[in-house]
Design an enzyme around this catalytic site. Structure first.
Site, mmCIF file in Angstrom:
data_model
loop_
_atom_site.group_PDB
_atom_site.id
_atom_site.type_symbol
_atom_site.label_atom_id
_atom_site.label_comp_id
_atom_site.label_asym_id
_atom_site.label_seq_id
_atom_site.Cartn_x
_atom_site.Cartn_y
_atom_site.Cartn_z
ATOM 1 N N ARG A 22 45.709 -11.566 -4.030
ATOM 2 C CA ARG A 22 46.183 -11.034 -5.292
ATOM 3 C C ARG A 22 46.302 -9.506 -5.109
ATOM 4 N NH1 ARG A 22 43.656 -14.198 -10.379
ATOM 5 N NH2 ARG A 22 43.404 -16.212 -9.449
ATOM 6 N N LYS B 252 38.960 -13.852 -8.856
ATOM 7 C CA LYS B 252 39.508 -14.403 -7.888
ATOM 8 C C LYS B 252 40.325 -13.683 -6.941
ATOM 9 C CE LYS B 252 39.805 -19.077 -9.722
ATOM 10 N NZ LYS B 252 40.430 -19.967 -10.395
ATOM 11 N N GLY C 269 35.895 -15.026 -17.489
ATOM 12 C CA GLY C 269 35.505 -13.724 -16.732
ATOM 13 C C GLY C 269 34.308 -13.246 -16.376
ATOM 14 N N GLY C 270 33.359 -14.176 -16.467
ATOM 15 C CA GLY C 270 31.968 -13.654 -16.191
ATOM 16 C C GLY C 270 31.082 -13.191 -17.126
ATOM 17 N N ARG D 194 46.338 -24.814 -18.347
ATOM 18 C CA ARG D 194 47.543 -24.000 -18.022
ATOM 19 C C ARG D 194 48.016 -24.132 -16.525
ATOM 20 N NH1 ARG D 194 45.057 -19.663 -15.785
ATOM 21 N NH2 ARG D 194 42.971 -19.165 -16.686
ATOM 22 N N HIS E 271 33.799 -22.495 -4.574
ATOM 23 C CA HIS E 271 34.501 -22.690 -5.787
ATOM 24 C C HIS E 271 35.834 -23.409 -5.506
ATOM 25 C CE1 HIS E 271 35.885 -21.082 -9.975
ATOM 26 N NE2 HIS E 271 36.936 -21.947 -9.504
ATOM 27 N N ASN F 235 40.795 -25.406 -16.810
ATOM 28 C CA ASN F 235 41.881 -24.506 -17.189
ATOM 29 C C ASN F 235 43.343 -25.497 -17.597
ATOM 30 O OD1 ASN F 235 40.607 -21.821 -17.071
ATOM 31 N ND2 ASN F 235 40.657 -22.278 -14.686
#
Length: 450
Positions: free
Chosen positions: A337, A237, A164-165, A291, A208, A289
């Site tokens: 999102r 994102k 998360g940065g 998942r 990305h 990732n």
């Protein structure tokens, strides 16, 4: 096949898994905190179990409570969704120790990919291209400066246990590297309890790009193309699309084959995403990732597959429904999102939904657990929905996104919908000419900050 699956999550992803199970004839168990007693995933599941108070650490992250819910209901398997315990290797081990099935990869694979240094070393050995940088953790400022002289600036210092940065600092010179190194270690220690950092070459204007892979756990794996997730705010994102506007069919086939072969060699099981920075025709691995991703629906749209259904099948010991030869890219898909946040500062905006209307029509999908009268609790992530559109090509997908945003109604709280109304009219978005820094610059210019 399992007779009953427990979903160790909440919100739209819990609802997504429940829907897949219903289509497969598998009974479902929803777990929930006291704050989520009226949540849609609780209403839609066959059974529900309250596992604790509102705080995630006392409910959705409570391993004993989740295992107890399985024992009480007779659930045979656990789907973790994403977030919470989805990439917690210790949790997977506990699940297995209780003769339950974790719907996802093994604890070993989660551990390997959860440590960014080990992940990079593993992928490099498997033939996946990596960003130039340290071979492992960098212990001292002196070692960092020596590496900087070797590979050149700018560099980025990253926490090995980061996400998360957090624990990530940019250095454009020797002087900045000293400050960045110490700052990243301090932040990593505070956020993750682990101050180990590593260093990589910083790419100036990359995109990305992430490749969706899927393995059967028995030495076979496929790729389902790539997603471009370059439009990000503070490394989060907000807008994802498939296929990537900058990726040619030849590039897709080459990097996809490399990724599929890599996960096949380690007998990876289930869905996984291999993430890259892409610049000047080159891919550089950054992380994997282990998942399902938030943005998995765009891949489902362009390949016509149900990734959650396949996760459940493979976990149950059944073969995948498809081989690489069966997978053909069709059209273009975009996901935005929708967060309950107030612009321009993106501050969380929980509250009661007075009116909710989901858009519809050809090529439109809305993944959300909202309903009119629902009270968004203040304890969890602000993501309240995902709007996904699919078209014959990118132009049609953008047109459908614009139309669907106009149909979407979420009254009672502030959301990020106005952001997407603005973005779809931007020439760079319409042409697909953007990189991972584009949105931050746009926000600073148009909203007075990010």
């Amino acid at each position: 096949m399992f007779s009953k699956v427990l979903i160790a999550n909440r919100g739209e992803i819990a609802l997504r898994v429940i829907r897949a199970c219903q289509e497969m004839g598998v009974a479902t168990v929803a777990v929930h905190s006291t704050a989520d007693a009226d949540a849609m995933h609780v209403r839609m599941a066959d059974e529900s179990v309250c596992i604790g108070p509102p705080a995630g650490t006392l409910s959705y992250l409570s391993v004993p409570a989740i295992i107890s819910a399985c024992e009480i209901t007779g659930a045979e398997a656990i789907h973790p969704g994403y977030g919470f315990l989805s990439e917690n290797a210790d949790f997977v081990q506990v699940v297995e120790d209780h003769d339950l099935t974790f719907i996802g990869p093994t604890a070993e694979h989660i551990r390997i990919m959860g440590d960014k240094i080990t992940a990079k070393e593993t992928m490099k050995a498997l033939g996946v291209p990596c960003v130039p940088g340290s071979e492992g953790g960098v212990p001292t400022v002196e070692a960092a400066l020596e590496l900087g002289d070797e590979i050149g600036y700018p560099l980025i210092v990253k926490a090995t246990a980061g996400g998360g940065g957090r624990g990530m600092k940019l250095a454009r010179s020797r002087d900045e590297l000293t400050v960045a190194f110490r700052s990243a270690r301090s932040e990593a220690k505070s956020a993750f309890g682990n101050d180990e950092v590593y260093i990589e070459k910083y790419l100036g204007t990359p995109r990305h790009i992430e490749v969706q892979v899927f393995g059967d756990g028995k030495g076979s794996a496929v790729h389902l193309g790539e997603r471009d997730c370059s439009l990000q705010r503070r490394h989060q994102k907000v807008f994802e699309e498939a296929p990537g506007p900058a990726i040619t069919p030849e590039m897709r086939a080459e990097i996809g084959k490399t990724c599929a072969e890599a996960v096949a060699r380690i007998n990876y099981a289930g869905a996984g995403t291999i993430e890259f920075l892409y610049e000047n025709g080159e891919f550089f691995f950054i992380e994997m990732n282990t998942r399902l991703q938030v943005e998995h629906p765009v891949t489902e749209a362009v390949y016509g597959v149900d990734l959650v259904r396949e996760q459940i099948r493979v976990a149950a010991g059944l073969p995948m429904h498809f081989t690489q030869d069966d997978l053909h890219l069709q059209g273009h898909a975009i996901e935005v999102r929708i967060n309950a946040e107030k612009l321009p500062n993106f501050s969380p905006c929980p509250g009661r939904i007075t009116t909710f209307h989901a858009p519809g029509g050809l090529g439109v999908r809305m993944d959300s657990a909202l309903y009119s009268g629902y009270a968004i609790p203040p304890y969890y992530d602000s993501l309240i929905g995902k709007l996904i559109v699919h078209g014959f090509d990118r132009e049609e997908a953008l047109a459908r996104l614009k139309r669907a945003l106009g149909e979407l109604i979420v009254d009672g709280v502030d959301t990020t919908v106005p952001l997407f109304h603005a973005l779809v009219n931007e020439p760079d978005i319409q042409s697909g000419d953007y990189n991972i820094h584009w949105l931050e610059h746009w926000l600073e210019t148009n909203l007075g900050g990010s």
